[in-house]
Design an enzyme around this catalytic site. Structure first.
Site, PDB file in Angstrom:
ATOM      1  N   LYS A  13       0.756  -1.214   0.009  1.00 15.74           N
ATOM      2  CA  LYS A  13      -0.050   0.041  -0.101  1.00 15.74           C
ATOM      3  C   LYS A  13       0.766   1.256  -0.098  1.00 15.74           C
ATOM      4  O   LYS A  13       0.740   2.244  -0.825  1.00 15.74           O
ATOM      5  CB  LYS A  13      -0.893   0.010   1.249  1.00 15.74           C
ATOM      6  CG  LYS A  13      -1.961  -1.191   1.296  1.00 15.74           C
ATOM      7  CD  LYS A  13      -2.552  -1.244   2.783  1.00 15.74           C
ATOM      8  CE  LYS A  13      -1.980  -1.130   3.876  1.00 15.74           C
ATOM      9  NZ  LYS A  13      -1.116  -2.444   4.229  1.00 15.74           N
ATOM     10  N   ARG A  88      -9.201   1.003   9.495  1.00 16.88           N
ATOM     11  CA  ARG A  88      -8.594  -0.446   9.912  1.00 16.88           C
ATOM     12  C   ARG A  88      -9.783  -0.996  10.366  1.00 16.88           C
ATOM     13  O   ARG A  88      -9.399  -2.293  10.777  1.00 16.88           O
ATOM     14  CB  ARG A  88      -7.321  -0.376  10.393  1.00 16.88           C
ATOM     15  CG  ARG A  88      -6.037  -0.588   9.575  1.00 16.88           C
ATOM     16  CD  ARG A  88      -4.936  -0.471  10.776  1.00 16.88           C
ATOM     17  NE  ARG A  88      -3.897  -1.357  10.217  1.00 16.88           N
ATOM     18  CZ  ARG A  88      -2.970  -0.518   9.459  1.00 16.88           C
ATOM     19  NH1 ARG A  88      -2.758   0.763   9.278  1.00 16.88           N
ATOM     20  NH2 ARG A  88      -1.749  -1.062   9.386  1.00 16.88           N
ATOM     21  N   ARG A 127      11.693  -5.518   4.621  1.00 19.18           N
ATOM     22  CA  ARG A 127      11.387  -4.263   4.477  1.00 19.18           C
ATOM     23  C   ARG A 127      12.460  -3.231   5.302  1.00 19.18           C
ATOM     24  O   ARG A 127      12.708  -3.477   6.374  1.00 19.18           O
ATOM     25  CB  ARG A 127       9.998  -3.957   4.825  1.00 19.18           C
ATOM     26  CG  ARG A 127       9.794  -2.168   4.957  1.00 19.18           C
ATOM     27  CD  ARG A 127       8.353  -1.915   4.904  1.00 19.18           C
ATOM     28  NE  ARG A 127       7.628  -2.557   6.206  1.00 19.18           N
ATOM     29  CZ  ARG A 127       6.167  -2.434   6.188  1.00 19.18           C
ATOM     30  NH1 ARG A 127       5.406  -2.091   5.356  1.00 19.18           N
ATOM     31  NH2 ARG A 127       5.661  -3.179   7.298  1.00 19.18           N
ATOM     32  N   ARG A 160      11.495  -1.678  10.796  1.00 20.92           N
ATOM     33  CA  ARG A 160      10.583  -1.311  11.832  1.00 20.92           C
ATOM     34  C   ARG A 160      10.474  -2.340  12.833  1.00 20.92           C
ATOM     35  O   ARG A 160      10.605  -3.406  12.751  1.00 20.92           O
ATOM     36  CB  ARG A 160       9.331  -1.345  11.082  1.00 20.92           C
ATOM     37  CG  ARG A 160       9.204  -0.071  10.396  1.00 20.92           C
ATOM     38  CD  ARG A 160       7.835  -0.150   9.438  1.00 20.92           C
ATOM     39  NE  ARG A 160       6.835  -0.473   9.911  1.00 20.92           N
ATOM     40  CZ  ARG A 160       5.565  -0.468   9.222  1.00 20.92           C
ATOM     41  NH1 ARG A 160       5.417   0.222   8.206  1.00 20.92           N
ATOM     42  NH2 ARG A 160       4.382  -0.968   9.876  1.00 20.92           N
ATOM     43  N   ARG A 171       0.102  -8.957  13.774  1.00 19.56           N
ATOM     44  CA  ARG A 171      -0.456  -7.976  12.723  1.00 19.56           C
ATOM     45  C   ARG A 171      -1.594  -8.780  11.821  1.00 19.56           C
ATOM     46  O   ARG A 171      -2.517  -8.125  11.270  1.00 19.56           O
ATOM     47  CB  ARG A 171       0.554  -7.006  12.220  1.00 19.56           C
ATOM     48  CG  ARG A 171       0.908  -6.128  13.188  1.00 19.56           C
ATOM     49  CD  ARG A 171       2.342  -5.717  12.511  1.00 19.56           C
ATOM     50  NE  ARG A 171       2.416  -4.776  11.537  1.00 19.56           N
ATOM     51  CZ  ARG A 171       3.492  -4.815  10.578  1.00 19.56           C
ATOM     52  NH1 ARG A 171       4.248  -5.438  10.836  1.00 19.56           N
ATOM     53  NH2 ARG A 171       3.187  -3.940   9.485  1.00 19.56           N
TER      54      ARG A 171
HETATM   55  P1  ADP Z   1       2.261  -1.854   3.199  1.00 18.48           P
HETATM   56  O1  ADP Z   1       2.424  -0.219   3.166  1.00 18.48           O
HETATM   57  O2  ADP Z   1       1.078  -2.504   2.827  1.00 18.48           O
HETATM   58  O3  ADP Z   1       2.701  -2.269   4.480  1.00 18.48           O
HETATM   59  P2  ADP Z   1       4.868  -1.488   1.905  1.00 18.48           P
HETATM   60  O4  ADP Z   1       4.669  -0.763   0.692  1.00 18.48           O
HETATM   61  O5  ADP Z   1       5.540  -1.128   2.927  1.00 18.48           O
HETATM   62  O6  ADP Z   1       3.535  -2.184   2.125  1.00 18.48           O
HETATM   63  O7  ADP Z   1       5.773  -2.907   1.274  1.00 18.48           O
HETATM   64  C1  ADP Z   1       6.007  -3.826   1.976  1.00 18.48           C
HETATM   65  C2  ADP Z   1       7.494  -4.288   1.529  1.00 18.48           C
HETATM   66  O8  ADP Z   1       7.457  -4.912   0.241  1.00 18.48           O
HETATM   67  C3  ADP Z   1       8.636  -3.146   1.365  1.00 18.48           C
HETATM   68  O9  ADP Z   1       9.772  -3.676   1.656  1.00 18.48           O
HETATM   69  C4  ADP Z   1       8.672  -2.876  -0.100  1.00 18.48           C
HETATM   70  O10 ADP Z   1       9.749  -2.482  -0.629  1.00 18.48           O
HETATM   71  C5  ADP Z   1       8.225  -4.290  -0.597  1.00 18.48           C
HETATM   72  N1  ADP Z   1       7.188  -4.310  -1.889  1.00 18.48           N
HETATM   73  C6  ADP Z   1       6.137  -3.671  -2.071  1.00 18.48           C
HETATM   74  N2  ADP Z   1       5.636  -3.874  -3.253  1.00 18.48           N
HETATM   75  C7  ADP Z   1       6.270  -4.822  -3.769  1.00 18.48           C
HETATM   76  C8  ADP Z   1       6.320  -5.781  -4.823  1.00 18.48           C
HETATM   77  N3  ADP Z   1       5.309  -5.468  -5.811  1.00 18.48           N
HETATM   78  N4  ADP Z   1       7.275  -6.737  -5.241  1.00 18.48           N
HETATM   79  C9  ADP Z   1       8.074  -6.824  -4.366  1.00 18.48           C
HETATM   80  N5  ADP Z   1       8.156  -6.195  -3.245  1.00 18.48           N
HETATM   81  C10 ADP Z   1       7.286  -5.245  -2.980  1.00 18.48           C
HETATM   82  P1  AMP Z   2       1.305   0.590   8.981  1.00 21.26           P
HETATM   83  O1  AMP Z   2       2.290   1.561   8.762  1.00 21.26           O
HETATM   84  O2  AMP Z   2      -0.116   0.903   8.027  1.00 21.26           O
HETATM   85  O3  AMP Z   2       1.567  -0.567   8.859  1.00 21.26           O
HETATM   86  O4  AMP Z   2       0.933   0.975  10.543  1.00 21.26           O
HETATM   87  C1  AMP Z   2       1.627   0.471  11.540  1.00 21.26           C
HETATM   88  C2  AMP Z   2       0.935   0.301  12.831  1.00 21.26           C
HETATM   89  O5  AMP Z   2       0.406   1.937  13.035  1.00 21.26           O
HETATM   90  C3  AMP Z   2      -0.397  -0.402  12.891  1.00 21.26           C
HETATM   91  O6  AMP Z   2       0.119  -1.989  13.178  1.00 21.26           O
HETATM   92  C4  AMP Z   2      -0.937   0.078  14.038  1.00 21.26           C
HETATM   93  O7  AMP Z   2      -0.476  -0.290  15.387  1.00 21.26           O
HETATM   94  C5  AMP Z   2      -0.717   1.648  13.910  1.00 21.26           C
HETATM   95  N1  AMP Z   2      -1.975   2.097  12.741  1.00 21.26           N
HETATM   96  C6  AMP Z   2      -1.716   2.772  11.684  1.00 21.26           C
HETATM   97  N2  AMP Z   2      -3.180   3.066  11.169  1.00 21.26           N
HETATM   98  C7  AMP Z   2      -4.005   2.875  12.017  1.00 21.26           C
HETATM   99  C8  AMP Z   2      -5.253   2.702  12.156  1.00 21.26           C
HETATM  100  N3  AMP Z   2      -6.110   3.244  10.948  1.00 21.26           N
HETATM  101  N4  AMP Z   2      -5.926   2.309  13.168  1.00 21.26           N
HETATM  102  C9  AMP Z   2      -5.276   1.856  14.264  1.00 21.26           C
HETATM  103  N5  AMP Z   2      -3.959   1.605  14.259  1.00 21.26           N
HETATM  104  C10 AMP Z   2      -3.313   2.079  12.996  1.00 21.26           C
END
Ligand code: ADP
Ligand code: AMP
Length: 215
Positions: A13, A88, A127, A160, A171
């Site tokens: 995302k 969420r 990541r 992270r 999660r």
């Molecule tokens: P989210 O925001 O849904 O938690 P991220 O965008 O942070 O996900 O992506 C999670 C991890 O996967 C990151 O390390 C990113 O670089 C990697 N990633 C994202 N999209 C792809 C893809 N299409 N193919 C391979 N790796 C990806």
């Molecule tokens: P994310 O970066 O989207 O993976 O979010 C990281 C963490 O932030 C989550 O695991 C939650 O602990 C908190 N968080 C982010 N967005 C929300 C939300 N809309 N509601 C509750 N917790 C959130």
């Protein structure tokens, strides 16, 4: 364009929202980024949210709803946005609907990032995120040009706390229980669109554009 991205942790995302922001000038509102920034700046919000986040739990609805309302009120009424990581829970979705109704705005599309769990685990464990701008990398799939440093602002990359195995597991559970019902909420409102979020970043981006532009 007013978009919502719903998907499991590691679904891509943030990566896709940042591409849309860079290429289409649609501002990204990422609640996870907002919380991480608050933690980095050691604000009251950051101190309250830190423990839940590290454990992979959600931050309370009331806190998140207030943050997003404030952010939406600050943006001017015509600009679009991508809400990344919010809502969420169903109460968050209901509160958002009320806020947008009051502002006479409507969501255009809710994108459901669909991806298998084994792929998510690989994405999350590799990541790395940049300390300054939150730019997203992956050790194998999206490596920076110079190991350990952000291409854009040369700050160190970190892992992270919630990308460690135990928090990842929690999660995933939280996603199943709290967030999947959000998709039913939007399916009933016909703004829902499924996205195949597997494959390479550019491939997913092309599919995303197709989904977003569909009438
Ligand atoms: P989210 O925001 O849904 O938690 P991220 O965008 O942070 O996900 O992506 C999670 C991890 O996967 C990151 O390390 C990113 O670089 C990697 N990633 C994202 N999209 C792809 C893809 N299409 N193919 C391979 N790796 C990806
Ligand atoms: P994310 O970066 O989207 O993976 O979010 C990281 C963490 O932030 C989550 O695991 C939650 O602990 C908190 N968080 C982010 N967005 C929300 C939300 N809309 N509601 C509750 N917790 C959130």
């Amino acid at each position: 364009m007013k978009l919502i991205f719903v998907g499991p942790p590691g679904g891509g995302k943030g990566t896709q929202a940042r591409l849309l922001q860079a290429r289409r000038a649609i501002p990204q509102i990422a609640t996870g980024d907002i919380l991480r920034e608050a933690i980095a700046q050691d604000t009251a919000l950051g101190r309250d949210a830190r423990r839940s986040m590290e454990a992979g739990e959600l931050v309370p609805d009331a806190v998140m709803i207030a943050i997003v309302e404030e952010r939406l009120r600050r943006s001017d009424g015509h600009e679009g946005f991508v809400l990344d990581g919010f809502p969420r829970t169903v109460p968050q979705a209901e509160a958002l609907e009320e806020t947008l109704n009051r502002m006479q705005r409507r969501i255009d599309r809710v994108v459901d990032f669909q991806i298998r769990e084994e792929i998510l685990i690989r994405r999350l464990s590799g990541r790395r995120v940049c300390q300054v701008g939150g730019h997203i990398y992956h050790l194998a799939y999206q490596p920076p040009r110079e190991a350990g440093l952000c291409d854009i602002d040369h700050s160190p990359l970190y892992q992270r706390d919630d990308d460690r195995p135990e928090a990842i597991r929690r999660r995933m559970e939280v996603y199943q229980v709290e967030t999947l019902p959000v998709l039913d909420f939007y399916q009933a409102r016909s703004v829902y669109a499924a996205l195949d979020a597997e494959g390479e970043v550019e491939e997913v981006y092309d599919r995303l554009l197709a989904v977003v532009n569909r009438r």
